[in-house]
Design an enzyme around this catalytic site. Structure first.
Site: not given
Ligand SMILES: [Zn+2]
Length: 167
Positions: A30, A74, A153
């Site tokens: 993770c 945010h 991203e």
């Molecule tokens: Zn990431």
């Protein structure tokens, strides 16, 4: 002569969301919490409206996309459908456990609880495409044939989700 196909695309400096997340991998790995300045690009395919000679009004697309980005800007993006994560609301807090072990506690107002199995850009693209489509349906948009959502991203690192629609 038959005309070719048209699509319109919008990506803007304000169609971004700066959010925290982490994903789970195969097995027992993770990620740690970290953030991205995500950017969205949406493409709408459809018939030319021969009264105005465009596929869809850019102003409307920008307005919807801005709202969708603002909703998760945010925030800590948390996947609600990940079997390895246990996300629970508890008063003003959200607790997150990974494989049964407590991991994080966040203020609820800082979280976006998302109906996805992992907060990958693929799943964010699918989610935002669905939300975008719902907005178009609600306003009775006509003549559209496909929606494509790209979520980036990092520079040059993005996922694209495309879905055919009939409006
Ligand atoms: Zn990431």
């Amino acid at each position: 002569m038959k005309r070719g196909d048209f699509s319109v695309s919008v990506t803007k400096d304000h169609l971004v969301f700066s959010s925290a997340h982490f994903i789970t991998f195969a097995g027992h790995r993770c990620e740690g919490l970290h953030g991205h300045n995500y950017r969205a690009r949406v493409t709408v395919e459809g018939a030319l409206d021969e009264e105005v000679w465009f596929v869809f009004d850019f102003v409307v697309i920008k307005k919807i996309m801005k709202r969708l980005c603002d909703e998760i800007d945010h925030k800590v993006l948390l996947a609600l459908e990940n079997p390895k994560l246990q996300v629970a609301e508890c008063g003003d807090s959200v607790t997150v456990a990974y494989e049964g072990k407590p991991r994080y506690v966040f203020p609820k107002a800082d979280c976006a609880l998302l109906p996805v199995p992992n907060t990958t850009v693929e799943m964010l693209a699918e989610l935002l495409a669905g939300r975008f489509r719902a907005e178009l349906d609600a306003m009775g948009a006509r003549g559209l044939t496909a929606i494509e959502m790209e979520i980036e991203e990092n520079f040059g690192q993005s996922a694209v989700y495309r879905v055919e629609v009939r409006t």
